[in-house]
Design a protein around this motif. Structure first.
Motif, short mmCIF file in Angstrom:
data_model
loop_
_atom_site.label_atom_id
_atom_site.label_comp_id
_atom_site.label_asym_id
_atom_site.label_seq_id
_atom_site.Cartn_x
_atom_site.Cartn_y
_atom_site.Cartn_z
N HIS A 272 -55.80 20.89 52.27
CA HIS A 272 -55.61 19.83 53.25
C HIS A 272 -56.65 19.87 54.37
N LEU A 273 -57.26 21.04 54.60
CA LEU A 273 -58.28 21.15 55.65
C LEU A 273 -59.59 20.48 55.23
N THR A 274 -59.76 20.20 53.95
CA THR A 274 -60.92 19.42 53.52
C THR A 274 -60.74 17.95 53.85
N GLU A 275 -59.50 17.54 54.08
CA GLU A 275 -59.20 16.15 54.42
C GLU A 275 -58.94 15.97 55.91
N THR A 276 -58.34 16.98 56.53
CA THR A 276 -58.03 16.94 57.97
C THR A 276 -58.60 18.19 58.61
N PRO A 277 -59.89 18.18 58.97
CA PRO A 277 -60.56 19.39 59.47
C PRO A 277 -59.97 19.88 60.79
N LEU A 278 -60.20 21.16 61.07
CA LEU A 278 -59.79 21.76 62.33
C LEU A 278 -60.62 21.24 63.50
N SER A 279 -61.87 20.88 63.25
CA SER A 279 -62.76 20.40 64.30
C SER A 279 -63.88 19.59 63.68
N PRO A 280 -64.62 18.80 64.48
CA PRO A 280 -65.71 18.00 63.92
C PRO A 280 -66.81 18.85 63.28
N ASP A 281 -66.98 20.10 63.76
CA ASP A 281 -68.07 20.92 63.22
C ASP A 281 -67.60 21.88 62.12
N GLN A 282 -66.40 21.67 61.60
CA GLN A 282 -65.91 22.56 60.55
C GLN A 282 -66.83 22.52 59.33
N VAL A 283 -67.08 23.69 58.76
CA VAL A 283 -67.89 23.79 57.54
C VAL A 283 -67.16 24.67 56.53
N ILE A 284 -67.45 24.42 55.25
CA ILE A 284 -66.92 25.25 54.17
C ILE A 284 -68.00 26.24 53.78
N LEU A 285 -67.76 27.51 54.05
CA LEU A 285 -68.74 28.55 53.74
C LEU A 285 -68.68 28.99 52.29
N GLU A 286 -67.47 28.99 51.72
CA GLU A 286 -67.28 29.38 50.33
C GLU A 286 -66.21 28.48 49.72
N GLU A 287 -66.31 28.27 48.44
CA GLU A 287 -65.30 27.48 47.74
C GLU A 287 -65.32 27.82 46.27
N ASP A 288 -64.14 28.13 45.72
CA ASP A 288 -64.01 28.25 44.27
C ASP A 288 -62.61 27.79 43.90
N GLU A 289 -62.22 28.01 42.66
CA GLU A 289 -60.93 27.49 42.20
C GLU A 289 -59.74 28.22 42.81
N ASN A 290 -60.01 29.33 43.51
CA ASN A 290 -58.92 30.12 44.07
C ASN A 290 -58.83 30.08 45.59
N HIS A 291 -59.94 29.78 46.27
CA HIS A 291 -59.89 29.88 47.72
C HIS A 291 -61.00 29.06 48.38
N TYR A 292 -60.85 28.90 49.71
CA TYR A 292 -61.89 28.36 50.60
C TYR A 292 -62.17 29.40 51.68
N ARG A 293 -63.39 29.33 52.25
CA ARG A 293 -63.67 30.06 53.48
C ARG A 293 -64.23 29.05 54.47
N PHE A 294 -63.48 28.86 55.58
CA PHE A 294 -63.82 27.85 56.58
C PHE A 294 -64.38 28.51 57.84
N GLN A 295 -65.17 27.72 58.57
CA GLN A 295 -65.61 28.10 59.91
C GLN A 295 -65.54 26.85 60.80
N ALA A 296 -64.98 27.03 62.01
CA ALA A 296 -64.81 25.89 62.91
C ALA A 296 -64.75 26.38 64.34
#
Length: 325
Positions: A272-296
């Motif tokens: 859901h954070l890919t659709e409703t980010p924590l902040s305007p500058d949020q980025v996805i540092l890692e992504e696979d079928e099991n997890h995300y790594r976010f920075q914001a």
């Protein structure tokens, strides 16, 4: 029901209920009773006869018993009568959202419009699109566990909102959560904020006739007494409510310090954070079928920490870097 209503107000109420379609005395009486006004049929007849004698725009049908009345086709009537069903829906939704955010004097000026909207919807056919929209098609779902709103004294609310609306200093007796004894304040009211079911007054404190300290907020339900003073003030041009709420995040509690937040989260919990980010500058540092790594970039608050803890083991490798050091 009231039978002691002021005659002028009664006449205005009657005029409000007239439309471009003929309406009979019994029908008008039923609508008046719905609005809580109990007057005899004879009183209503006399009132309508008098109004029809003085208003050329009112048409009276005398070939029916009882007589029927309406506004003539070209008549503008009272402005309330021009309200469409769509406008009634919008007003009823607005009333639900604004009733605790507007001063009572403003709500009172809007009351005839709200009442007329309720009346239109009450007598509207159940299959009308407007009625369906209002009763079946829209709702606001709670984002957290629903709570009952705290009790706010009506007199206190009136004094607080009057002072806020008119830029007047406010004298208050306030019971803070952690203090055994109430405190007396004189404050400059700056804003009214609703958070979930609670309302908060943003203020600056006045001491010895001078403004001291930074803006802070007081919970309305903890006021024991309030009085709008006779002293007016110039609203401070340097106070920005949007900044107070969003950038300083005063309603998030805790440290309220800016941080760069980095964390890993399971794919199911984090999507859901890919659709409703924590902040305007949020980025996805890692992504696979099991997890995300976010920075914001966010504000560190108690609300943020409770939100993160709510995911349990679904969040890991949490990092917080303060941005104000």
């Amino acid at each position: 029901m009231s039978d002691s209503i002021d005659p002028l107000i009664y006449q205005i109420k009657v005029l409000n209920l007239l439309t471009k379609k003929y309406i009979s005395i019994p029908e008008l009486q039923e609508q008046m009773e719905y609005e809580g006004i109990a007057k005899s049929k004879r009183t209503l007849e006399r009132t309508l006869e008098k109004l029809a004698d003085h208003f050329d725009d009112i048409e009276r049908r005398t070939d029916s018993k009882p007589h029927q009345y309406r506004w003539k086709e070209y008549a503008s009537g009272l402005k309330l009568l021009n309200m469409t069903p769509q406008q009634s829906v919008a007003l009823m939704l607005a009333e639900a959202q604004l009733k605790n955010l507007l001063p009572p004097n403003i709500m009172e000026t809007m009351r005839p419009f709200f009442e007329h909207a309720h009346y239109q919807m009450k007598f509207a056919a159940r299959d009308r699109l407007e009625h369906q929209w209002l009763t079946k098609k829209v709702a606001v779902a709670p984002a957290t566990q629903p709570l009952e709103p705290p009790q706010i004294d009506e007199t206190i609310f009136k004094e607080v909102t009057t002072a806020l609306y008119e830029n007047r200093l406010l004298n208050a007796v306030y019971q803070a959560q952690w203090n055994d004894q109430p405190s007396r304040y004189q404050v400059m009211p700056l804003a009214l904020v609703q958070q979930n079911v609670s309302h908060y007054l943003v203020v600056k404190r006045i001491k010895d006739g001078r403004v001291i300290g930074e803006p802070f907020f007081l919970a309305l339900h903890r006021f024991l007494a309030a009085e709008a003073s006779t002293f007016y003030f110039d609203y401070p041009t340097d106070f920005k409510l949007k900044s107070f709420i969003e950038k300083e995040n005063r309603f998030g509690y805790g440290e309220c310090r800016p941080i760069r937040l980095t964390f890993s989260i399971s794919w199911n919990s984090g999507y859901h954070l890919t659709e409703t980010p924590l902040s305007p500058d949020q980025v996805i540092l890692e992504e696979d079928e099991n997890h995300y790594r976010f920075q914001a970039s966010v504000i560190k608050t108690d609300i943020l920490e409770r939100w993160l803890r709510g995911f349990g083991d679904e969040v890991w490798d949490l990092e917080m870097e303060y941005l104000d050091e």
